[in-house]
Scaffold this motif. Structure first.
Motif, short mmCIF file in Angstrom:
data_model
loop_
_atom_site.label_atom_id
_atom_site.label_comp_id
_atom_site.label_asym_id
_atom_site.label_seq_id
_atom_site.Cartn_x
_atom_site.Cartn_y
_atom_site.Cartn_z
N LEU A 78 -2.45 -15.05 38.78
CA LEU A 78 -3.13 -15.18 37.31
C LEU A 78 -4.75 -15.23 37.41
N CYS A 79 -5.33 -16.00 38.18
CA CYS A 79 -6.62 -15.86 38.53
C CYS A 79 -7.16 -14.30 38.76
N ALA A 80 -6.58 -13.93 39.87
CA ALA A 80 -7.11 -12.65 40.27
C ALA A 80 -6.94 -11.48 39.20
N ARG A 81 -6.04 -11.81 38.24
CA ARG A 81 -5.82 -10.62 37.29
C ARG A 81 -6.84 -10.86 36.24
N ASN A 82 -7.58 -12.28 36.03
CA ASN A 82 -8.24 -12.59 34.92
C ASN A 82 -9.79 -13.05 35.09
N CYS A 83 -10.14 -13.07 36.44
CA CYS A 83 -11.54 -13.45 36.63
C CYS A 83 -12.38 -12.71 36.16
N HIS A 84 -12.32 -11.30 36.32
CA HIS A 84 -13.47 -10.35 35.58
C HIS A 84 -13.33 -10.70 33.94
N LYS A 85 -12.30 -10.98 33.50
CA LYS A 85 -12.28 -11.12 32.16
C LYS A 85 -12.96 -12.25 31.57
N GLN A 86 -13.18 -13.28 32.70
CA GLN A 86 -13.88 -14.47 32.15
C GLN A 86 -15.37 -14.31 32.64
#
Length: 159
Positions: free
Chosen positions: A101-109
């Motif tokens: 979940l973090c790997a898929r969303n870190c750039h979005k944050q």
């Protein structure tokens, strides 16, 4: 960001008014520099031989952060180049769900936080952006099915 040529001053929407009509003075935007260095990043992972199908450790490597942001339609025109981002997420409690979940969303944050800052970065501001990125990822985990699994994280931002 708005520039008043008569007053030679930059303004930005006031967060106190929620951007509804109020403006405050802002620092001038950063004139991006292109440094004559090349940024290369890589990663590798050695799976656990007892459970080869389970991925608890995930890496994210964005070796050209401005190009990645442009593809996501979030340009970073005030960011110096080269700029790169790397993250390592390690799942806890024998699960990789939170790490994924973090790997898929870190750039979005991270990218919207970088986009919102037009001035030259101070070290404490970069630290705050990374802390806010981790806090955003933490909120995502707590609101998901992976809330009781968790993960550890390491972030690196090269500007």
């Amino acid at each position: 960001l708005w520039f008043d040529a008569l007053a030679d001053t930059y303004y930005t929407a006031s967060s106190a008014t929620g951007g509804a009509g109020g403006f405050v003075c802002a620092t001038p935007p950063n004139e991006p520099l292109i440094h004559p260095v090349t940024c290369r990043m890589g990663s590798s992972s050695f799976p656990d031989s007892s459970a080869p199908s389970r991925k608890e450790e995930l890496q994210v490597v964005l070796s050209d952060l401005p190009k990645t942001a442009a593809v996501l339609k979030t340009p970073l025109p005030f960011l110096d180049r080269p700029a790169a981002f790397a993250a390592l997420f390690d799942g806890l409690r024998s699960s990789g769900a939170a790490a994924e979940l973090c790997a898929r969303n870190c750039h979005k944050q991270l990218i919207p936080r970088l986009e919102a800052h037009a001035a030259a970065w101070e070290p404490f501001e970069l630290e705050e952006a990374l802390i806010a990125t981790l806090a955003g990822l933490d909120s995502l985990i707590l609101g998901s099915e992976a809330a009781f699994e968790g993960c550890s994280a390491v972030l690196a931002l090269a500007l």
